[in-house]
Design an enzyme around this catalytic site. Structure first.
Site, short mmCIF file in Angstrom:
data_model
loop_
_atom_site.label_atom_id
_atom_site.label_comp_id
_atom_site.label_asym_id
_atom_site.label_seq_id
_atom_site.Cartn_x
_atom_site.Cartn_y
_atom_site.Cartn_z
N GLY A 114 0.80 -1.27 0.07
CA GLY A 114 0.00 -0.01 0.12
C GLY A 114 1.03 1.31 -0.13
O GLY A 114 2.21 1.07 -0.22
N GLY A 166 5.35 7.31 2.10
CA GLY A 166 5.83 6.60 0.91
C GLY A 166 5.30 5.05 0.87
O GLY A 166 4.46 4.78 1.55
N ASP A 221 -1.33 10.56 14.98
CA ASP A 221 -2.02 10.13 13.75
C ASP A 221 -2.64 8.94 13.93
O ASP A 221 -2.53 7.86 13.05
CB ASP A 221 -1.08 10.09 12.69
#
Length: 633
Positions: free
Chosen positions: A62, A67, A177
Site C-alpha cells: 500500500g 511513501g 495520527d
C-alpha cells in the site's frame, strides 16, 4: 487459537462492504494486508523481486503518507517483514537529515508487545528504508467482519492500544495520527500499532498536510491547526477508536467536511443507549473538546471499566502492584530515575552502542557523570529505555498467556522461519478481498481529493504561521510534555539542541500559573488599560479578541481620519504540562469615528508598516501591567 485461519479469508465479506465505507474514507495506507501491486514502478530499484540488503521484495502492500510499504522476506531466514520506504523529499529540510536519522534510530529502541517493531534502517541516496515487523491484518477489517463486538472483546483491544500509547508517551513520543490503518493485528489477534514516532519527522510537523485525509479521528486542536499538539491528541483518537469498536460507526461523520469539522470542534456526537455506563462514561471523558480538561492516558489506566481483566504486563511501572513493598521503599526512588546510582549494566551498554552507534566510553561517561548536557541526557534516556525493556520482559515471562510470544518481542532482528510457517499460508488473499480493497482505495482517493480542495480549509491557510511557537517535536523534547507522568529525573533533562539548529524562540510570555488564573490576570490588566473585548464563546475560552484605542498624537491633517482602534488577538497555548504561553497577535484596525471606509483605502503594506510600532507599544504596556499586577499579588 481458532482464529488462526486469518481474518482476511472472510466469509463475512458479503456484509462487510456496506460497513466499510464508514471506517475507510481514508487513504488506505497499509494494513500491511491489502494486495495493491498496481502502485509499482517497474523501473524502480525497489520493484518486486528486487533485493535490498538481506531482503527480497515480494510486492507493494500500500502507500501511506510516508511513501510505499512493501512486503519482503529475509533471504536467509525466510522471515516476512514490511519495508516502509520514506522518500527523503518528504522529510524536513536537508539540515534536519541527521536529526531524522537519529530519531529513526531512537525508534528502534522502542520495544512493546503492541507496537510494530522497527528492526533495521537501510539508507540510500534518496530513501530511508525502515525494516519493520509485518502484521497481516487491520483491526478494523476484523471488527467489520464480526457481527457485533462484545464490550469484553473491545476492551481487550483497547487495553492493548492504551498500554502501547502510554509506553510511547512515557518515552516522549506522541503518535498524533492514530487511526484504523495504524492498528494492525497479528495472528494471535494482538493489536500492533504502526507509525509511532513518524509524525515527528514530517516537514514542519504539519499534520494536516500529511494526514491521509482522515479527519474523523483527529482531535479538535489538530483540525483547527493549533500549533501545539501533545499527548492529549492521542487520547482523543483513542476515544474515537473505542467508540467505533463498541458502536460500529464513527462518532463524527458527515459527508460535508465543514459540518464534520464543526461537530468535532464542538464535540457534538451521540452515545447509543446500549453502551454500559462504564464504557459511555470513559468515552465521554476522552472526547472532551478542551485538551486541558480531557482525561489523560494515565487516568484512563485507573478507570474502573478499563481495569476489568487487565493483564498486569500492560501496566506501566508506577501502576504495578509491588508485593514486597516494605523493603522496596529505599530502592523505589532509583527505579525510574537516573541510572547513576545503580550498577551500570554492560549488556545494556553493548546494545546501546550497537543500535544507536554511540561510543562505549561515551556511554559510560554520560551514565557516570551528573552533568546536564543534551548529549549526555540523550544517552541516559536511551539507556533507561533499554533498561525498562528488560523489566517489561520479566513481567511478560510471569504472564502465562503472553510468554509464548516473548520470542518475537525480544528479537532485535526478525524471528526465524519456523515461527512463520503458519502465516505463510495466509498470504494468498482471496480475489474478493483484493477487489474490495481496490474499491476502497478508489473511494478513499476521491474522498481525499474533495477534502483537500474544500474551501472550508482556506480560512485556515492564512493562519499558517511560520513562527514556531512551540518546542520542536524531537522525541527527546517531548519529554517536556510528559513530565507530569515522568520520573523525578525527567525534570533535570533539557531538550537536545543540535549545533546546527537555531535557537527556537518563544514569542509572548510564559507562565506556570493555572490557565484560568492567567486569563483572569490578562482581563484585569486589559481593564486597567482601558481596552475593550468581545465576550468569548465557550470553545474559545483561551482566546481574547480585543480593541484598544491607540492615540496617534499629532494629527497634521484633520480631514485624514487615521483609524485609531487597534484590534488584537491574545491566545493561551499549552507548551508543556503546567507551562503556558500567552501569544499576542495584531489583528487590524478599526476607526472610532464609526465609519470604516477610511481603513480600506490604506494599502496592506502601509498598514503593516504603520502598525508595527503601535502593536509593540501596546503589547509592552500590557506585559508591564501584568508584571506589576503579579508583583502586587
Amino acid at each position: 487459537m481458532s482464529s488462526n485461519n486469518n481474518t482476511n479469508t472472510a466469509p463475512a465479506n458479503a456484509n462487510s462492504s456496506h460497513h466499510h465505507h464508514h471506517h475507510h474514507h481514508h487513504h488506505h495506507h497499509h494494513g500491511h494486508g491489502g494486495s495493491n501491486s498496481t502502485l509499482n514502478n517497474p523501473k524502480s530499484s525497489l520493484a518486486d523481486g528486487a533485493h535490498i540488503g538481506n531482503y527480497q521484495i515480494v510486492k507493494t502492500l500500500g502507500e501511506g503518507s510516508f511513501g510505499k510499504v512493501k512486503l519482503a522476506y529475509h533471504t536467509t531466514t525466510g522471515q516476512k517483514v514490511a519495508l516502509k520506504i520514506i522518500n527523503k523529499k518528504v522529510l524536513a529540510k536537508s539540515d534536519m537529515q541527521g536529526r531524522i536519522e537519529r530519531e529513526i534510530s531512537y525508534l528502534r529502541l522502542l520495544r512493546h508487545p503492541h507496537i510494530i517493531k522497527l528492526y533495521d534502517v537501510i539508507k540510500s541516496k534518496d530513501e530511508i528504508i525502515m525494516v519493520i515487523e509485518y502484521a497481516g491484518n487491520e483491526l478494523f477489517d476484523y471488527i467489520v467482519q464480526r457481527d457485533k463486538m462484545s464490550e469484553q472483546e473491545a476492551r481487550r483491544f483497547f487495553q492493548q492500544i492504551i498500554s502501547a500509547v502510554e509506553y510511547c508517551h512515557r518515552h516522549k513520543i506522541v503518535h498524533r495520527d492514530l487511526k484504523p490503518e495504524n492498528l494492525l493485528l497479528d495472528e494471535h489477534l494482538n493489536v500492533k500499532i504502526a507509525d509511532f514516532g513518524l509524525s515527528n519527522i514530517m516537514t514542519d510537523g504539519n499534520f494536516l498536510k500529511t494526514s491521509c485525509g482522515s479527519p474523523n479521528y483527529a482531535a479538535p486542536e489538530v483540525i483547527s491547526g493549533k500549533l501545539y499538539a501533545g499527548p492529549e491528541v492521542d487520547v482523543w483518537s483513542c476515544g474515537v477508536i473505542l467508540y467505533v469498536m463498541l458502536c460500529r460507526r464513527l462518532p463524527f461523520d458527515d459527508e460535508s467536511i465543514p459540518v464534520l469539522f464543526k461537530n468535532i470542534s464542538n464535540g457534538v456526537y451521540t452515545l447509543p443507549k446500549f453502551l454500559s455506563p462504564g464504557a459511555a462514561g470513559l468515552i465521554k471523558r476522552m472526547l472532551i473538546v478542551n485538551p486541558l480538561n480531557r482525561i489523560s492516558i494515565h487516568e484512563i489506566m485507573q478507570d474502573d471499566w478499563f481495569k476489568v481483566d487487565l493483564p498486569e504486563y500492560l501496566l506501566p511501572p508506577d501502576l504495578k502492584p509491588h508485593p514486597e513493598e516494605e523493603n522496596e521503599n529505599n530502592d523505589s526512588k532509583k527505579d525510574g530515575s537516573s541510572p547513576d546510582n545503580d550498577e551500570i549494566d554492560d549488556n545494556l551498554v553493548n546494545i546501546l552502542s550497537s543500535t544507536m552507534g554511540y561510543e562505549k566510553d561515551e556511554i559510560y561517561e554520560s551514565l557516570e557523570s551528573s552533568e546536564d548536557t543534551p548529549a549526555f541526557n540523550e544517552i541516559r534516556d536511551a539507556y533507561m529505555l533499554i533498561k525498562e525493556n528488560k523489566s517489561l520482559i520479566k513481567d511478560m515471562k510471569a504472564n502465562k498467556s503472553v510468554s509464548d510470544e516473548l520470542d518475537t518481542f525480544l528479537s532485535q532482528s526478525p524471528p526465524t522461519f519456523q515461527q512463520q510457517s503458519k502465516s505463510h499460508q495466509k498470504s494468498q488473499v482471496d480475489h474478493e478481498t483484493a477487489k474490495q480493497h481496490a474499491r476502497r482505495m478508489a473511494s478513499a482517493i476521491t474522498q481525499q481529493r474533495t477534502y483537500h480542495q474544500s474551501p472550508f480549509m482556506d480560512q485556515y491557510k492564512e493562519e499558517d504561521s511560520t513562527v514556531s511557537i512551540l518546542p520542536t517535536s524531537l522525541p527527546q523534547i517531548h519529554r517536556a510534555n510528559m513530565l507530569a507522568q515522568g520520573s523525578p529525573a525527567a525534570s533535570k533533562i533539557s531538550p537536545l539542541v543540535t549545533k546546527k539548529s537555531k535557537t527556537r524562540w518563544h514569542f509572548g510570555i510564559r507562565s506556570r500559573s493555572y490557565p484560568l488564573d492567567v486569563m483572569g490576570e490578562i482581563y484585569i490588566a486589559l481593564k486597567n488599560l482601558g481596552a475593550e473585548w468581545a465576550k468569548p464563546s465557550e470553545e474559545d475560552l483561551w482566546t481574547i479578541k480585543l480593541r484598544w484605542k491607540y492615540d496617534i498624537g499629532n494629527k497634521t491633517n484633520t480631514n485624514e481620519k487615521i483609524p485609531d482602534l487597534m484590534k488584537m488577538v491574545i491566545q493561551l497555548f499549552q507548551i508543556e504540562t503546567n507551562n503556558y504561553l500567552v501569544d499576542f497577535k495584531f489583528d487590524g484596525w478599526e476607526s472610532s469615528y464609526g465609519d470604516d471606509t477610511t481603513v480600506s483605502n490604506i494599502s496592506e503594506d502601509e498598514m503593516s508598516t504603520f502598525s508595527a510600532y503601535p502593536f509593540l507599544h501596546l503589547t509592552t504596556k500590557l506585559i508591564m501591567e501584568l508584571a506589576v499586577n503579579s508583583q502586587s499579588n
